[in-house]
Design an enzyme around this catalytic site. Structure first.
Site, PDB file in Angstrom:
ATOM      1  N   GLY A   1      49.279 -25.920  22.607  1.00  0.00           N
ATOM      2  CA  GLY A   1      48.870 -24.598  21.818  1.00  0.00           C
ATOM      3  C   GLY A   1      49.423 -23.518  22.622  1.00  0.00           C
ATOM      4  O   GLY A   1      50.028 -23.776  23.666  1.00  0.00           O
ATOM      5  N   GLN A   2      49.179 -22.198  22.189  1.00  0.00           N
ATOM      6  CA  GLN A   2      49.676 -21.090  22.948  1.00  0.00           C
ATOM      7  C   GLN A   2      49.448 -21.133  24.375  1.00  0.00           C
ATOM      8  O   GLN A   2      50.490 -20.993  25.228  1.00  0.00           O
ATOM      9  CB  GLN A   2      49.197 -19.909  22.266  1.00  0.00           C
ATOM     10  CG  GLN A   2      49.920 -18.421  22.790  1.00  0.00           C
ATOM     11  CD  GLN A   2      49.099 -17.145  22.673  1.00  0.00           C
ATOM     12  OE1 GLN A   2      47.877 -17.497  22.390  1.00  0.00           O
ATOM     13  NE2 GLN A   2      49.731 -16.311  22.727  1.00  0.00           N
TER      14      GLN A   2
ATOM     15  N   ASP B   1      47.215 -33.754  23.090  1.00  0.00           N
ATOM     16  CA  ASP B   1      46.892 -33.086  22.015  1.00  0.00           C
ATOM     17  C   ASP B   1      47.048 -33.781  20.634  1.00  0.00           C
ATOM     18  O   ASP B   1      47.260 -35.121  20.770  1.00  0.00           O
ATOM     19  CB  ASP B   1      48.221 -31.927  21.911  1.00  0.00           C
ATOM     20  CG  ASP B   1      47.944 -30.710  21.275  1.00  0.00           C
ATOM     21  OD1 ASP B   1      47.876 -29.676  21.751  1.00  0.00           O
ATOM     22  OD2 ASP B   1      47.857 -30.705  19.787  1.00  0.00           O
ATOM     23  N   ILE B   2      46.823 -33.279  19.649  1.00  0.00           N
ATOM     24  CA  ILE B   2      46.993 -34.045  18.332  1.00  0.00           C
ATOM     25  C   ILE B   2      48.417 -33.806  17.956  1.00  0.00           C
ATOM     26  O   ILE B   2      48.869 -34.378  16.699  1.00  0.00           O
ATOM     27  CB  ILE B   2      46.063 -33.807  17.126  1.00  0.00           C
ATOM     28  CG1 ILE B   2      45.899 -32.319  16.987  1.00  0.00           C
ATOM     29  CG2 ILE B   2      44.641 -34.247  17.331  1.00  0.00           C
ATOM     30  CD1 ILE B   2      45.024 -31.770  15.841  1.00  0.00           C
TER      31      ILE B   2
ATOM     32  N   TYR C   1      34.197 -19.065  14.381  1.00  0.00           N
ATOM     33  CA  TYR C   1      34.954 -19.386  15.990  1.00  0.00           C
ATOM     34  C   TYR C   1      34.049 -18.937  16.934  1.00  0.00           C
ATOM     35  O   TYR C   1      33.898 -19.197  18.169  1.00  0.00           O
ATOM     36  CB  TYR C   1      36.372 -18.723  15.843  1.00  0.00           C
ATOM     37  CG  TYR C   1      37.067 -18.530  17.302  1.00  0.00           C
ATOM     38  CD1 TYR C   1      37.343 -19.781  17.784  1.00  0.00           C
ATOM     39  CD2 TYR C   1      37.526 -17.330  17.695  1.00  0.00           C
ATOM     40  CE1 TYR C   1      38.020 -19.657  19.168  1.00  0.00           C
ATOM     41  CE2 TYR C   1      38.020 -17.254  19.095  1.00  0.00           C
ATOM     42  CZ  TYR C   1      38.498 -18.364  19.586  1.00  0.00           C
ATOM     43  OH  TYR C   1      39.262 -18.329  20.815  1.00  0.00           O
TER      44      TYR C   1
ATOM     45  N   LYS D   1      31.804 -20.326  20.094  1.00  0.00           N
ATOM     46  CA  LYS D   1      32.319 -20.159  21.576  1.00  0.00           C
ATOM     47  C   LYS D   1      30.895 -19.530  22.219  1.00  0.00           C
ATOM     48  O   LYS D   1      30.572 -20.145  23.207  1.00  0.00           O
ATOM     49  CB  LYS D   1      33.304 -19.166  21.775  1.00  0.00           C
ATOM     50  CG  LYS D   1      34.561 -19.665  21.326  1.00  0.00           C
ATOM     51  CD  LYS D   1      35.124 -20.613  22.086  1.00  0.00           C
ATOM     52  CE  LYS D   1      36.585 -21.333  21.897  1.00  0.00           C
ATOM     53  NZ  LYS D   1      36.918 -22.398  22.843  1.00  0.00           N
TER      54      LYS D   1
ATOM     55  N   ILE E   1      45.581 -13.248  23.934  1.00  0.00           N
ATOM     56  CA  ILE E   1      46.683 -13.508  24.924  1.00  0.00           C
ATOM     57  C   ILE E   1      48.108 -13.363  24.391  1.00  0.00           C
ATOM     58  O   ILE E   1      48.449 -13.933  23.115  1.00  0.00           O
ATOM     59  CB  ILE E   1      46.787 -15.077  25.330  1.00  0.00           C
ATOM     60  CG1 ILE E   1      45.179 -15.325  25.742  1.00  0.00           C
ATOM     61  CG2 ILE E   1      47.745 -15.355  26.225  1.00  0.00           C
ATOM     62  CD1 ILE E   1      44.735 -14.350  27.047  1.00  0.00           C
TER      63      ILE E   1
HETATM   64  N1  SER Z   1      43.093 -14.526  20.254  1.00  0.00           N
HETATM   65  C1  SER Z   1      41.826 -15.289  19.680  1.00  0.00           C
HETATM   66  C2  SER Z   1      41.700 -15.097  18.073  1.00  0.00           C
HETATM   67  O1  SER Z   1      42.564 -13.951  17.842  1.00  0.00           O
HETATM   68  C3  SER Z   1      40.645 -14.570  20.545  1.00  0.00           C
HETATM   69  O2  SER Z   1      40.253 -15.508  21.297  1.00  0.00           O
HETATM   70  O3  SER Z   1      41.190 -15.591  17.511  1.00  0.00           O
END
Ligand code: SER
Length: 311
Positions: free
Chosen positions: A11-12, A34-35, A139, A143, A169
């Site tokens: 991932g990123q 990873d998958i 999401y 979390k 990020i």
């Molecule tokens: N970068 C993430 C998103 O946009 C936030 O944790 O879902």
């Protein structure tokens, strides 16, 4: 001997974190899982579907894993397309890992949380650490619940689990998918290629953001800190800069004076509108000496330099 497993390694954040962990601890000490297999050579690598509990147990034992950085998750925007799958992936993988830690099969866990835990009832400016959390995305819900489970496993079973709430990020190493803050990476690629970008958020939506080297540095610092210093076992607020699409574009335009931007907000605007504008991360500064290195100007310059090389 430290042996690290990273889930969601392609991932990123995973890609860059794996490379840095290997630089710090040695290539063979860090197992990427990873998958998806990445195009680049990311050996040692194992295919792992995070919901396959038996396979996870096997890999941990076969590779004598001592620490897990559990990055595998579905992000905010894609999460809304398939809520139950998102809940399943984002939470059940974590619970399997916390159980492994409870049984002392592993010693340390990193769990990434996010600014998506905040909601409309959270103060948006300089958001303090302990605030009402009422997110409206799956999401965010997954979390917040993950943070609570981390805190529970630490208090009840002494599990050494550590977590930060990542802001958006920004990195040049990949184009992120599925998030609400993805525009802040896309804009660089589009302007460098085409001199024009259409943003899926409104121009004035300010969000907390962080450049990739700071995100990776924070993660490794947190995991290296003395356990006694880590007083917060849900998740630490973490911050580096805050800006809106308009402010980011103004900075980029200094390098590309002919470039243009348009705003065409979609469903992600509503997600972003419920998140914080800026974050008070003083507890991370105090407890494990967190300090970011990149602000908007420095990040923009470095992104442009690196993305130019790709085209
Ligand atoms: N970068 C993430 C998103 O946009 C936030 O944790 O879902």
């Amino acid at each position: 001997m430290r042996r690290i497993l990273v889930t969601g390694a392609n991932g990123q954040i995973g890609k860059v974190l794996v490379a840095e962990l290997r630089r710090v601890y040695g290539r063979d000490s860090v197992l990427a899982t990873d998958i998806k297999k990445s195009a680049e050579n990311n050996e040692p690598y194992e295919f792992l579907d995070i919901l396959n509990e038996n396979r996870l147990y096997e890999i941990v034992h076969d590779h004598k894993i001592t620490e897990i950085y559990h990055l595998a998750a579905i992000l905010s925007a894609h999460g809304e397309w398939n809520p139950l799958k998102t809940w399943n992936i984002n939470l059940n993988g974590l619970l399997t890992i916390l159980e492994l830690a409870k049984k002392k099969d592993i010693q340390k866990v990193f769990f990434p949380s996010t600014i998506a835990v905040f909601g409309k009832t959270t103060p948006q400016v300089n958001t303090p650490q302990d605030v009402p959390l009422l997110p409206e995305t799956v999401y965010g819900m997954s979390k917040v619940t993950g943070e609570l489970w981390c805190n529970y496993y630490h208090k009840k079973y002494g599990v050494d689990v550590r977590s930060v709430r990542y802001p958006g990020i920004i990195g040049y190493q990949s184009i992120p998918h599925g998030g609400t803050t993805d525009y802040a990476v896309e804009i660089f690629h589009e302007i460098i290629k085409n001199n024009v970008y259409t943003c899926f958020l409104d121009g004035d939506t300010r969000l907390p953001m962080m450049y990739m080297p700071d995100a990776v540095d924070a993660t490794i610092k947190l995991m290296q800190a003395d356990a006694a210093a880590i007083q917060t076992r849900s998740s630490y607020n973490l911050s580096a800069m805050s800006f809106s699409p308009r402010e980011l574009f103004t900075e980029i335009k200094k390098y590309f004076p002919e470039s243009e931007i348009a705003y065409d907000p979609d469903f992600r605007q509503e997600i972003a509108a419920a998140w914080s504008e800026s974050i008070d991360d003083s507890r991370a500064h105090k407890e494990w000496k967190w300090k970011p290195s990149y602000d908007l100007a420095r990040m923009t310059q470095d992104m442009i330099e690196n993305i130019k090389k790709l085209y």
